[in-house]
Structures are given as C-alpha cells and as structure tokens.
Scaffold this motif. Structure first.
Motif, PDB file in Angstrom:
ATOM      1  N   LEU A  21       0.829  -1.207   0.000  1.00 22.30           N
ATOM      2  CA  LEU A  21       0.000   0.000   0.000  1.00 22.30           C
ATOM      3  C   LEU A  21       0.861   1.254   0.000  1.00 22.30           C
ATOM      4  O   LEU A  21       0.623   2.173  -0.788  1.00 22.30           O
ATOM      5  CB  LEU A  21      -0.942   0.001   1.208  1.00 22.30           C
ATOM      6  CG  LEU A  21      -1.845   1.228   1.349  1.00 22.30           C
ATOM      7  CD1 LEU A  21      -2.798   1.323   0.167  1.00 22.30           C
ATOM      8  CD2 LEU A  21      -2.605   1.171   2.658  1.00 22.30           C
ATOM      9  N   ALA A  25       0.759   3.499  -3.356  1.00 20.95           N
ATOM     10  CA  ALA A  25       0.104   4.806  -3.221  1.00 20.95           C
ATOM     11  C   ALA A  25       1.119   5.943  -3.378  1.00 20.95           C
ATOM     12  O   ALA A  25       0.846   6.940  -4.050  1.00 20.95           O
ATOM     13  CB  ALA A  25      -0.617   4.908  -1.877  1.00 20.95           C
ATOM     14  N   SER A  70       5.527  11.807  -0.595  1.00 22.38           N
ATOM     15  CA  SER A  70       5.339  10.514  -1.261  1.00 22.38           C
ATOM     16  C   SER A  70       6.605   9.664  -1.170  1.00 22.38           C
ATOM     17  O   SER A  70       6.535   8.466  -0.910  1.00 22.38           O
ATOM     18  CB  SER A  70       4.962  10.712  -2.731  1.00 22.38           C
ATOM     19  OG  SER A  70       3.662  11.233  -2.831  1.00 22.38           O
ATOM     20  N   THR A  83       2.081  11.436   5.897  1.00 26.28           N
ATOM     21  CA  THR A  83       0.738  11.313   5.325  1.00 26.28           C
ATOM     22  C   THR A  83      -0.090  12.580   5.518  1.00 26.28           C
ATOM     23  O   THR A  83      -0.992  12.843   4.729  1.00 26.28           O
ATOM     24  CB  THR A  83      -0.041  10.124   5.934  1.00 26.28           C
ATOM     25  OG1 THR A  83      -0.212  10.335   7.326  1.00 26.28           O
ATOM     26  CG2 THR A  83       0.617   8.803   5.641  1.00 26.28           C
ATOM     27  N   TYR A 112      -7.056   8.144  -3.098  1.00 27.08           N
ATOM     28  CA  TYR A 112      -5.787   8.516  -2.468  1.00 27.08           C
ATOM     29  C   TYR A 112      -6.009   8.910  -1.005  1.00 27.08           C
ATOM     30  O   TYR A 112      -5.239   8.524  -0.125  1.00 27.08           O
ATOM     31  CB  TYR A 112      -5.120   9.689  -3.199  1.00 27.08           C
ATOM     32  CG  TYR A 112      -4.420   9.305  -4.470  1.00 27.08           C
ATOM     33  CD1 TYR A 112      -3.416   8.348  -4.485  1.00 27.08           C
ATOM     34  CD2 TYR A 112      -4.731   9.937  -5.665  1.00 27.08           C
ATOM     35  CE1 TYR A 112      -2.753   8.025  -5.659  1.00 27.08           C
ATOM     36  CE2 TYR A 112      -4.076   9.614  -6.846  1.00 27.08           C
ATOM     37  CZ  TYR A 112      -3.082   8.657  -6.833  1.00 27.08           C
ATOM     38  OH  TYR A 112      -2.426   8.339  -7.987  1.00 27.08           O
ATOM     39  N   ALA A 115      -6.417   5.827   1.029  1.00 28.46           N
ATOM     40  CA  ALA A 115      -5.149   5.096   1.150  1.00 28.46           C
ATOM     41  C   ALA A 115      -4.228   5.773   2.162  1.00 28.46           C
ATOM     42  O   ALA A 115      -3.638   5.108   3.033  1.00 28.46           O
ATOM     43  CB  ALA A 115      -4.462   5.008  -0.213  1.00 28.46           C
TER      44      ALA A 115
END
Length: 136
Positions: A21, A25, A70, A83, A112, A115
C-alpha cells in the motif's frame, strides 16, 4: 482453509500489505507530483489557490506533499507524519477544488485520501525504513 477464512490476524501478511500500500500509493502519487515539480521549476506557477495563499505557494505546498512526502511514504520514513500533507492535499482537492464537480472528477483523489488515511492509522509497518532505523 480456516487460516485463510479465519478471523485471526496474520502479522506477516498485514506488514506485507502495508508495504504494498505504501509503495504503490506513494509511487502513484509521484505521477501527479513530478509534473507539478517540473511545472514549478519551469516557472509556470499557475495553480489552484483555494485558501488565498497565492498560486505559487499553493503549488509549492502541493509539490512538497506529492513529491517529498510521497518519497518518505515509499521508503517508510516518518510515515505517519508524511501522510498529513497528503491527506490535507487530497481533502482540499476533493472538497474544495473539485467540490462541485461530478463524482468521477473527485473519485481518484478520494481513493488517495482513503489510502493515506489508512497509512496514517496503521503506520508504515514492519518493512519500513523507520522500523529499520528504530531497530524494532
């Protein structure tokens, strides 16, 4: 068969899934962030400005979230903290920038958002740089 359908948690599978994940993502988000970074580097700072910070600042914040955060999520360093800018960016995209658009225009940002909220809740998992550095 009972192991597959049972309700006991399998820690190895959970941690592998968190790795999948996180990496997927984060990598998918990079496909949105890198063009914005290139746009910024070219001096083209036209961008949505939902909070009135100015187009350039809004673009810089989006690039920070979609590129830097990211990458941190992909490697699993400071995962939960990384995050937060992405969750904010996706929430702004869903509810402000595309708020009046049809569902299809906000569907990807919603995925998104879900996630990254999942990564926030569960963390980076065992197979992350953060766990390796901590030695846990």
């Amino acid at each position: 068969m009972s192991r597959l359908l049972g309700n006991r948690a399998n820690e190895v599978i959970e941690n592998l899934w968190l790795l999948v994940l996180r990496v997927s993502a984060g990598t998918f988000m990079l496909t949105h962030g890198i063009p914005k970074l290139l746009k910024l580097l070219e001096g083209n700072t036209g961008f949505a400005d939902p909070f009135g910070f100015g187009e350039t600042i809004s673009l810089i914040l989006a690039v920070f979230a979609e590129v830097i955060c990211s990458v941190l999520i992909i490697v699993g360093a400071g995962t939960r903290l990384a995050t937060l800018p992405l969750i904010i960016t996706m929430a702004v995209a869903v509810f402000m920038v595309h708020g009046s658009d049809p569902f299809q225009r906000k569907e990807l940002a919603l995925l998104y958002l879900l996630a990254f909220i999942t990564v926030l809740v569960f963390g980076g998992g065992k197979y992350s740089l953060g766990k390796y550095i901590k030695g846990n």
